[in-house]
Enzyme design. Sequence first.
Site, mmCIF file in Angstrom:
data_model
loop_
_atom_site.group_PDB
_atom_site.id
_atom_site.type_symbol
_atom_site.label_atom_id
_atom_site.label_comp_id
_atom_site.label_asym_id
_atom_site.label_seq_id
_atom_site.Cartn_x
_atom_site.Cartn_y
_atom_site.Cartn_z
ATOM 1 N N ASP A 30 10.784 15.385 6.230
ATOM 2 C CA ASP A 30 10.287 14.895 4.937
ATOM 3 C C ASP A 30 8.771 15.070 4.858
ATOM 4 O O ASP A 30 8.043 14.151 4.483
ATOM 5 C CB ASP A 30 10.677 13.428 4.718
ATOM 6 N N LYS B 199 5.394 -1.788 7.780
ATOM 7 C CA LYS B 199 6.529 -1.200 7.051
ATOM 8 C C LYS B 199 7.693 -2.175 7.144
ATOM 9 O O LYS B 199 8.066 -2.593 8.232
ATOM 10 C CB LYS B 199 6.905 0.150 7.672
ATOM 11 N N GLY C 76 8.574 3.586 -1.048
ATOM 12 C CA GLY C 76 9.388 4.811 -1.041
ATOM 13 C C GLY C 76 10.855 4.447 -0.943
ATOM 14 O O GLY C 76 11.207 3.273 -1.007
ATOM 15 N N TYR D 197 12.498 4.422 1.562
ATOM 16 C CA TYR D 197 12.693 3.657 2.806
ATOM 17 C C TYR D 197 12.516 2.164 2.594
ATOM 18 O O TYR D 197 13.023 1.340 3.322
ATOM 19 C CB TYR D 197 11.686 4.137 3.861
ATOM 20 N N GLY D 198 11.644 1.787 1.629
ATOM 21 C CA GLY D 198 11.301 0.367 1.471
ATOM 22 C C GLY D 198 9.853 0.269 1.055
ATOM 23 O O GLY D 198 9.369 1.048 0.231
ATOM 24 N N ILE E 92 0.832 -1.207 0.000
ATOM 25 C CA ILE E 92 0.000 0.000 0.000
ATOM 26 C C ILE E 92 0.865 1.253 0.000
ATOM 27 O O ILE E 92 0.352 2.358 -0.116
ATOM 28 C CB ILE E 92 -0.967 0.025 1.216
ATOM 29 N N GLY E 93 2.164 1.093 0.154
ATOM 30 C CA GLY E 93 3.047 2.258 0.164
ATOM 31 C C GLY E 93 4.441 1.838 -0.289
ATOM 32 O O GLY E 93 4.847 0.697 -0.080
#
Length: 290
Positions: A157, A44, A24, A26-27, A21-22
């Site tokens: 951010d 996450k 970036g 970051y991962g 669902i996300g």
Amino acid sequence: VSLAQASGYVQLNQYRLLEPIGQGSYGIVKLAYSEEDDTHYAMKILSKRKLMRRAGLFGRTPPRRPGPGPPPDPLQRVYREIAVLKKLDHPNVVKLVEVLDDPAEDQLYLVFQLLEGGPVIDIPTENPLSEDVARKYFRDALLGIEYLHFQRIAHRDIKPANLLLGEGRVQVADLGACGELAGAGRLSGAVGTPAFRAPEAVASADKYIGEAADIWSLGVTLYAMITGRVPWVAATATDLQKRVLTEPLAFPPRQQLSRPLKKLLTRMLDKDPITRATMQEIKEHEWVTS
Ligand SMILES: COc1ccc(C(=O)/C=C\Nc2cc(OC)c(C(=O)O)cc2Cl)cc1
């Protein structure tokens, strides 16, 4: 932590991992379902190896302390920063529920409360938010960021993708780039997303102040919620930084923005962090209180 089951889905303790669902730098964030409490979460997934290369969750290089002793283990820094995350508790900051960490594995799993509405807006878009809706989201984000600043944390951010909608309110997400304002170690100025990054983050790093840079990013985010796009665009990150630094703020000619909103945006997008609007000035601004 049991590996993928025969039927092909991944089960981590009581969590069944579902679709992403996300995504970036970051991962990745996946939807996760917990049978234990019949609830969905946002999971996450971080790589410890990747984190070690970036020297900790928040991309900070440890101060080279002179003297004996082994170099500080960057993973310890990650765990210390997760401890900070766990202590944060505010209605407008995403809530870290638990951390799943199998020492034998490279993955680190951060379990967050799911904000089912997702990001407040996906830009660019032809259907931006009205001033009334943007005002509600802006106020929520302001309170979340003010809380972080009070905890001596700069987010670093802020952008629409990190303002998530859940239970009718906005919560600030992704403290992955943040840095304690008085934190140890040099903050690498080049974190964040170029279109939302304050001019001083790259130009005059000596004048870099975490709080003021967050106000800038929140200003770009408000501009994006209202107009559906960012104020400055360019083909390369270098050109973009130059435009952010030198080009005056302009509003889309055809769009009728209220005068108070234009004044607020101009104050938040002041290129000089010293004279830029402060959190207090914004909270009292006529557009925010109207
Ligand atoms: C359409 O429906 C959707 C519902 C929820 C989402 C979503 O949650 C996405 C990202 N989530 C997060 C990201 C974070 O960092 C980058 C952090 C953090 O590290 O603080 C926490 C969360 Cl929750 C997306 C779409």
